[in-house]
Design a protein around this motif. Structure first.
Motif, PDB file in Angstrom:
ATOM      1  N   TYR A 119       6.762   9.824   0.281  1.00  0.00           N
ATOM      2  CA  TYR A 119       5.832   8.702   0.271  1.00  0.00           C
ATOM      3  C   TYR A 119       6.256   7.678   1.315  1.00  0.00           C
ATOM      4  O   TYR A 119       7.375   7.712   1.821  1.00  0.00           O
ATOM      5  CB  TYR A 119       5.825   8.014  -1.101  1.00  0.00           C
ATOM      6  CG  TYR A 119       5.186   8.827  -2.197  1.00  0.00           C
ATOM      7  CD1 TYR A 119       3.891   8.562  -2.621  1.00  0.00           C
ATOM      8  CD2 TYR A 119       5.887   9.853  -2.826  1.00  0.00           C
ATOM      9  CE1 TYR A 119       3.307   9.294  -3.642  1.00  0.00           C
ATOM     10  CE2 TYR A 119       5.310  10.594  -3.843  1.00  0.00           C
ATOM     11  CZ  TYR A 119       4.019  10.306  -4.242  1.00  0.00           C
ATOM     12  OH  TYR A 119       3.451  11.035  -5.238  1.00  0.00           O
ATOM     13  N   ASP A 127       0.437  13.303   2.713  1.00  0.00           N
ATOM     14  CA  ASP A 127      -0.827  13.997   2.972  1.00  0.00           C
ATOM     15  C   ASP A 127      -1.939  13.029   3.364  1.00  0.00           C
ATOM     16  O   ASP A 127      -3.064  13.444   3.637  1.00  0.00           O
ATOM     17  CB  ASP A 127      -1.247  14.848   1.770  1.00  0.00           C
ATOM     18  CG  ASP A 127      -1.573  14.029   0.532  1.00  0.00           C
ATOM     19  OD1 ASP A 127      -1.654  12.784   0.609  1.00  0.00           O
ATOM     20  OD2 ASP A 127      -1.738  14.645  -0.538  1.00  0.00           O
ATOM     21  N   GLY A 128      -1.655  11.718   3.397  1.00  0.00           N
ATOM     22  CA  GLY A 128      -2.628  10.739   3.859  1.00  0.00           C
ATOM     23  C   GLY A 128      -3.300   9.939   2.767  1.00  0.00           C
ATOM     24  O   GLY A 128      -3.951   8.938   3.043  1.00  0.00           O
ATOM     25  N   GLU A 129      -3.184  10.350   1.512  1.00  0.00           N
ATOM     26  CA  GLU A 129      -3.788   9.597   0.416  1.00  0.00           C
ATOM     27  C   GLU A 129      -3.135   8.217   0.336  1.00  0.00           C
ATOM     28  O   GLU A 129      -1.918   8.097   0.441  1.00  0.00           O
ATOM     29  CB  GLU A 129      -3.585  10.350  -0.898  1.00  0.00           C
ATOM     30  CG  GLU A 129      -4.217   9.683  -2.089  1.00  0.00           C
ATOM     31  CD  GLU A 129      -3.945  10.441  -3.372  1.00  0.00           C
ATOM     32  OE1 GLU A 129      -4.265   9.872  -4.427  1.00  0.00           O
ATOM     33  OE2 GLU A 129      -3.413  11.557  -3.337  1.00  0.00           O
ATOM     34  N   ALA A 130      -3.956   7.167   0.176  1.00  0.00           N
ATOM     35  CA  ALA A 130      -3.435   5.799   0.140  1.00  0.00           C
ATOM     36  C   ALA A 130      -3.946   5.068  -1.090  1.00  0.00           C
ATOM     37  O   ALA A 130      -5.056   5.307  -1.551  1.00  0.00           O
ATOM     38  CB  ALA A 130      -3.854   5.043   1.395  1.00  0.00           C
ATOM     39  N   LEU A 131      -3.103   4.168  -1.613  1.00  0.00           N
ATOM     40  CA  LEU A 131      -3.444   3.385  -2.786  1.00  0.00           C
ATOM     41  C   LEU A 131      -2.886   1.980  -2.618  1.00  0.00           C
ATOM     42  O   LEU A 131      -1.685   1.814  -2.388  1.00  0.00           O
ATOM     43  CB  LEU A 131      -2.825   4.037  -4.033  1.00  0.00           C
ATOM     44  CG  LEU A 131      -2.910   3.278  -5.341  1.00  0.00           C
ATOM     45  CD1 LEU A 131      -4.354   3.181  -5.818  1.00  0.00           C
ATOM     46  CD2 LEU A 131      -2.055   3.974  -6.386  1.00  0.00           C
ATOM     47  N   PHE A 154       1.377   5.196   0.528  1.00  0.00           N
ATOM     48  CA  PHE A 154       0.829   6.365   1.235  1.00  0.00           C
ATOM     49  C   PHE A 154       1.618   7.605   0.865  1.00  0.00           C
ATOM     50  O   PHE A 154       2.841   7.598   0.908  1.00  0.00           O
ATOM     51  CB  PHE A 154       0.946   6.203   2.758  1.00  0.00           C
ATOM     52  CG  PHE A 154       0.022   5.204   3.353  1.00  0.00           C
ATOM     53  CD1 PHE A 154      -1.232   5.588   3.792  1.00  0.00           C
ATOM     54  CD2 PHE A 154       0.407   3.886   3.478  1.00  0.00           C
ATOM     55  CE1 PHE A 154      -2.087   4.663   4.363  1.00  0.00           C
ATOM     56  CE2 PHE A 154      -0.443   2.952   4.044  1.00  0.00           C
ATOM     57  CZ  PHE A 154      -1.697   3.340   4.487  1.00  0.00           C
ATOM     58  N   ARG A 155       0.916   8.644   0.525  1.00  0.00           N
ATOM     59  CA  ARG A 155       1.539   9.950   0.383  1.00  0.00           C
ATOM     60  C   ARG A 155       1.460  10.592   1.765  1.00  0.00           C
ATOM     61  O   ARG A 155       0.571  10.280   2.553  1.00  0.00           O
ATOM     62  CB  ARG A 155       0.791  10.792  -0.654  1.00  0.00           C
ATOM     63  CG  ARG A 155       1.535  12.028  -1.016  1.00  0.00           C
ATOM     64  CD  ARG A 155       0.832  12.742  -2.171  1.00  0.00           C
ATOM     65  NE  ARG A 155       1.334  14.090  -2.221  1.00  0.00           N
ATOM     66  CZ  ARG A 155       2.293  14.491  -3.040  1.00  0.00           C
ATOM     67  NH1 ARG A 155       2.816  13.661  -3.903  1.00  0.00           N
ATOM     68  NH2 ARG A 155       2.726  15.727  -3.015  1.00  0.00           N
ATOM     69  N   LYS A 176       0.861  -1.181   0.000  1.00  0.00           N
ATOM     70  CA  LYS A 176       0.000   0.000   0.000  1.00  0.00           C
ATOM     71  C   LYS A 176       0.895   1.228   0.000  1.00  0.00           C
ATOM     72  O   LYS A 176       1.825   1.331   0.797  1.00  0.00           O
ATOM     73  CB  LYS A 176      -0.891   0.003   1.234  1.00  0.00           C
ATOM     74  CG  LYS A 176      -1.951   1.093   1.214  1.00  0.00           C
ATOM     75  CD  LYS A 176      -2.802   1.087   2.473  1.00  0.00           C
ATOM     76  CE  LYS A 176      -3.826  -0.005   2.419  1.00  0.00           C
ATOM     77  NZ  LYS A 176      -4.786   0.092   3.546  1.00  0.00           N
TER      78      LYS A 176
END
Length: 93
Positions: A69, A40-44, A37-38, A35
């Motif tokens: 990241y 800023d909290g964005e996750a993919l 994570f940037r 996973k």
């Protein structure tokens, strides 16, 4: 974890990056994940590429913008043991 690309606190040149993490024992790739994570909290959750070996997770990310990241990994060994960790890194152009 034996090795990773990128290494902890390493740098990759974006916008596309290939990730590979090698472990000291066999893993169940079907129940493991990577996973991204940037800060800023964005996750993919990254789709895993077919592993060439039973001890490595590989994935590709596209469209990365410069910044900090964190790659979070979690693996399951065939005996049911869960391991996890984080690899912080920077993306530049």
């Amino acid at each position: 974890m034996l090795s990773s690309s990128p290494r902890p606190d390493g740098k990759v040149t974006g916008p596309d990056a290939l990730f590979a993490i090698r472990f000291s024992s066999r893993i169940d790739a079907g129940r493991s994940y990577l996973k991204l994570f940037r800060i800023d909290g964005e996750a993919l959750v990254l789709p895993l590429a077919d592993a060439a070996s039973e001890d490595t997770l590989k994935a590709r990310a596209t469209g990365l913008t410069p910044g900090r990241y964190r790659l979070h990994w979690q693996t399951l060994s065939p005996d049911g043991h869960i391991s996890q960790g984080d690899i912080p890194f920077d993306v530049s152009r």
